[in-house]
Motif scaffolding. Structure first.
Motif, PDB file in Angstrom:
ATOM      1  N   UNK A  52      29.199  48.976 -13.587  1.00 16.87           N
ATOM      2  CA  UNK A  52      30.022  47.929 -14.174  1.00 16.87           C
ATOM      3  C   UNK A  52      29.841  46.614 -13.407  1.00 16.87           C
ATOM      4  N   UNK A  53      30.172  45.542 -14.106  1.00 15.91           N
ATOM      5  CA  UNK A  53      30.003  44.227 -13.480  1.00 15.91           C
ATOM      6  C   UNK A  53      31.006  43.234 -14.042  1.00 15.91           C
ATOM      7  N   UNK A  54      31.415  42.279 -13.205  1.00 16.42           N
ATOM      8  CA  UNK A  54      32.268  41.174 -13.658  1.00 16.42           C
ATOM      9  C   UNK A  54      31.873  39.927 -12.878  1.00 16.42           C
ATOM     10  N   UNK A  55      31.695  38.831 -13.627  1.00 14.45           N
ATOM     11  CA  UNK A  55      31.352  37.561 -12.997  1.00 14.45           C
ATOM     12  C   UNK A  55      32.389  36.530 -13.427  1.00 14.45           C
ATOM     13  N   UNK A  56      33.060  35.948 -12.408  1.00 16.95           N
ATOM     14  CA  UNK A  56      34.124  35.000 -12.702  1.00 16.95           C
ATOM     15  C   UNK A  56      33.816  33.653 -12.038  1.00 16.95           C
ATOM     16  N   UNK A  57      34.001  32.582 -12.848  1.00 19.81           N
ATOM     17  CA  UNK A  57      33.820  31.234 -12.307  1.00 19.81           C
ATOM     18  C   UNK A  57      35.110  30.800 -11.602  1.00 19.81           C
ATOM     19  N   UNK A  58      35.042  29.707 -10.893  1.00 17.03           N
ATOM     20  CA  UNK A  58      36.237  29.222 -10.197  1.00 17.03           C
ATOM     21  C   UNK A  58      37.314  28.823 -11.201  1.00 17.03           C
ATOM     22  N   UNK A 116      53.582  43.093  -3.718  1.00 14.92           N
ATOM     23  CA  UNK A 116      52.849  41.832  -3.827  1.00 14.92           C
ATOM     24  C   UNK A 116      52.170  41.748  -5.193  1.00 14.92           C
ATOM     25  N   UNK A 117      51.763  40.551  -5.622  1.00 16.41           N
ATOM     26  CA  UNK A 117      51.080  40.405  -6.923  1.00 16.41           C
ATOM     27  C   UNK A 117      49.821  41.264  -6.996  1.00 16.41           C
ATOM     28  N   UNK A 118      49.530  41.765  -8.170  1.00 18.32           N
ATOM     29  CA  UNK A 118      48.393  42.667  -8.381  1.00 18.32           C
ATOM     30  C   UNK A 118      47.233  41.914  -9.023  1.00 18.32           C
ATOM     31  N   UNK A 119      46.043  42.051  -8.418  1.00 22.17           N
ATOM     32  CA  UNK A 119      44.822  41.462  -8.957  1.00 22.17           C
ATOM     33  C   UNK A 119      44.189  42.463  -9.919  1.00 22.17           C
ATOM     34  N   UNK A 120      43.907  42.054 -11.143  1.00 22.41           N
ATOM     35  CA  UNK A 120      43.292  42.933 -12.134  1.00 22.41           C
ATOM     36  C   UNK A 120      42.134  42.187 -12.800  1.00 22.41           C
ATOM     37  N   UNK A 121      40.933  42.768 -12.696  1.00 18.86           N
ATOM     38  CA  UNK A 121      39.736  42.130 -13.257  1.00 18.86           C
ATOM     39  C   UNK A 121      39.011  43.139 -14.150  1.00 18.86           C
ATOM     40  N   UNK A 122      38.836  42.791 -15.415  1.00 21.42           N
ATOM     41  CA  UNK A 122      38.135  43.664 -16.360  1.00 21.42           C
ATOM     42  C   UNK A 122      36.640  43.625 -16.082  1.00 21.42           C
ATOM     43  N   UNK A 123      35.981  44.789 -16.251  1.00 16.93           N
ATOM     44  CA  UNK A 123      34.559  44.937 -15.976  1.00 16.93           C
ATOM     45  C   UNK A 123      33.788  45.172 -17.273  1.00 16.93           C
ATOM     46  N   UNK A 124      32.526  44.769 -17.264  1.00 15.45           N
ATOM     47  CA  UNK A 124      31.632  44.981 -18.402  1.00 15.45           C
ATOM     48  C   UNK A 124      30.636  46.080 -18.047  1.00 15.45           C
ATOM     49  N   UNK A 125      30.470  47.019 -18.969  1.00 15.78           N
ATOM     50  CA  UNK A 125      29.567  48.142 -18.707  1.00 15.78           C
ATOM     51  C   UNK A 125      28.111  47.675 -18.805  1.00 15.78           C
ATOM     52  N   UNK A 126      27.303  48.119 -17.826  1.00 14.92           N
ATOM     53  CA  UNK A 126      25.876  47.808 -17.820  1.00 14.92           C
ATOM     54  C   UNK A 126      25.077  49.055 -18.161  1.00 14.92           C
ATOM     55  N   UNK A 127      24.027  48.869 -18.935  1.00 12.76           N
ATOM     56  CA  UNK A 127      23.159  49.993 -19.302  1.00 12.76           C
ATOM     57  C   UNK A 127      21.696  49.585 -19.129  1.00 12.76           C
ATOM     58  N   UNK A 132      20.171  49.443 -13.815  1.00 14.86           N
ATOM     59  CA  UNK A 132      19.237  49.772 -12.735  1.00 14.86           C
ATOM     60  C   UNK A 132      19.126  48.619 -11.745  1.00 14.86           C
ATOM     61  N   UNK A 133      19.059  47.420 -12.272  1.00 20.01           N
ATOM     62  CA  UNK A 133      18.960  46.237 -11.403  1.00 20.01           C
ATOM     63  C   UNK A 133      20.228  46.065 -10.568  1.00 20.01           C
ATOM     64  N   UNK A 134      21.382  46.291 -11.163  1.00 23.50           N
ATOM     65  CA  UNK A 134      22.642  46.173 -10.432  1.00 23.50           C
ATOM     66  C   UNK A 134      22.731  47.203  -9.314  1.00 23.50           C
ATOM     67  N   UNK A 135      22.304  48.449  -9.609  1.00 19.77           N
ATOM     68  CA  UNK A 135      22.324  49.493  -8.576  1.00 19.77           C
ATOM     69  C   UNK A 135      21.354  49.173  -7.436  1.00 19.77           C
ATOM     70  N   UNK A 136      20.174  48.654  -7.830  1.00 18.90           N
ATOM     71  CA  UNK A 136      19.191  48.283  -6.802  1.00 18.90           C
ATOM     72  C   UNK A 136      19.721  47.138  -5.939  1.00 18.90           C
ATOM     73  N   UNK A 137      20.338  46.154  -6.578  1.00 12.51           N
ATOM     74  CA  UNK A 137      20.888  45.011  -5.830  1.00 12.51           C
ATOM     75  C   UNK A 137      21.991  45.468  -4.874  1.00 12.51           C
ATOM     76  N   UNK A 138      22.874  46.330  -5.377  1.00 15.19           N
ATOM     77  CA  UNK A 138      23.958  46.813  -4.524  1.00 15.19           C
ATOM     78  C   UNK A 138      23.403  47.605  -3.335  1.00 15.19           C
ATOM     79  N   UNK A 139      22.381  48.426  -3.589  1.00 16.87           N
ATOM     80  CA  UNK A 139      21.780  49.228  -2.510  1.00 16.87           C
ATOM     81  C   UNK A 139      21.145  48.336  -1.451  1.00 16.87           C
ATOM     82  N   UNK A 140      20.416  47.315  -1.899  1.00 13.53           N
ATOM     83  CA  UNK A 140      19.765  46.409  -0.954  1.00 13.53           C
ATOM     84  C   UNK A 140      20.793  45.600  -0.160  1.00 13.53           C
ATOM     85  N   UNK A 141      21.828  45.143  -0.849  1.00 15.92           N
ATOM     86  CA  UNK A 141      22.879  44.391  -0.155  1.00 15.92           C
ATOM     87  C   UNK A 141      23.589  45.272   0.872  1.00 15.92           C
ATOM     88  N   UNK A 142      23.806  46.533   0.505  1.00 13.52           N
ATOM     89  CA  UNK A 142      24.447  47.458   1.426  1.00 13.52           C
ATOM     90  C   UNK A 142      23.566  47.704   2.653  1.00 13.52           C
TER      91      UNK A 142
END
Length: 253
Positions: A52-58, A116-127, A132-142
């Motif tokens: 899953x992924x979510x991208x939020x602007x300021x 305290x206030x609760x942060x809730x962010x909806x995610x978009x499913x990736x397929x 694959x790119x998201x998993x690779x990016x997360x692995x490399x960043x980790x």
């Protein structure tokens, strides 16, 4: 408004179904980063069928701040979001089934602490390739974060070792400084004792020579008087044996 100095955040959310179903869920990892100063990126995956992924602007984040009702400055809001994501109460709520294996919807819910206030962010499913790119990016960043942490640990160990060496050297110097006066004092006391003994010996010798019988006799008042007393002439003559004829005094007698 900008996102500045944002350090990547890794964590393991508590995955659960929204309808409390009993289907088991695997372990997930999430990664929150700021690819630029205007966006916040959230990626979540189980490295299998759920990514899953979510991208939020300021601007979107600022709207969320109004919806949640968090006051204060922009930087304070970002600090609160970071604190909430780093807390132990981060959940991944899954819902529904997609045509593929996995859930259809998901959201990240984070709360700094209860009440305290609760942060809730909806995610978009990736397929497909996007997942694959998201998993690779997360692995490399980790891995990058791991290497960075490992480098910091090695540097800290080296710094601690250097500090230990400096502390040991400082301790040795202090011990040497503390022992130096004791040694000097001991040497001084030995010299003083030797000097005292020498003075005492000299005094004894001096007193001994002054108190000798010959000297005492020479300095005695009686001896001085005897030495200075005038011996009569007739006795001197008899003693010396130098006068062979009678003196006029003897003739008169």
């Amino acid at each position: 408004m900008k996102i500045e100095g944002f350090e990547p955040i890794f964590g393991e959310p508590k995955a659960e179904w929204a309808d409390s179903r009993s289907d088991s869920l695997g372990r997930f990892l999430f990664h929150v980063s700021a690819p630029d100063s205007s966006h916040l990126l959230i990626q979540v995956t189980d490295f299998r069928s759920n990514t899953w992924e979510a991208k939020r602007s300021v601007l979107q984040l600022d709207d969320m701040r109004d919806e949640i009702g968090i006051g204060g400055s922009w930087s304070e809001f970002i600090d609160y979001v970071v604190a909430s994501i780093k807390s132990e109460d981060v959940k991944l709520i899954l819902e529904g089934h997609s045509n593929a294996d996995g859930a259809a919807y998901a959201k990240i819910v984070a709360q700094k602490s209860k009440g305290m206030p609760r942060i809730s962010i909806s995610l978009t499913r990736l397929t497909g390739s996007a997942a694959t790119e998201a998993m690779a990016k997360l692995s490399l960043e980790l891995f990058t974060a791991f290497r960075s942490m490992q480098t910091l640990i090695v540097q800290e160990q080296e710094r601690c070792l250097q500090l230990e060496k400096e502390a040991a050297a400082e301790k040795e110097r202090n011990e040497n400084i503390q022992n130096q006066p004791l040694y000097s004092k001991r040497q001084k006391l030995q010299k003083m004792n030797f000097s005292d003994k020498t003075d005492i010996s000299a005094s004894i010798l001096s007193n001994g020579s002054q108190d000798s019988p010959d000297k005492q006799a020479a300095q005695s008042p009686v001896a001085s008087k005897v030495a200075n007393r005038v011996i009569p002439a007739h006795r001197r003559a008899k003693v010396r044996g130098a006068l062979l004829q009678d003196t006029e005094d003897d003739k008169d007698n």
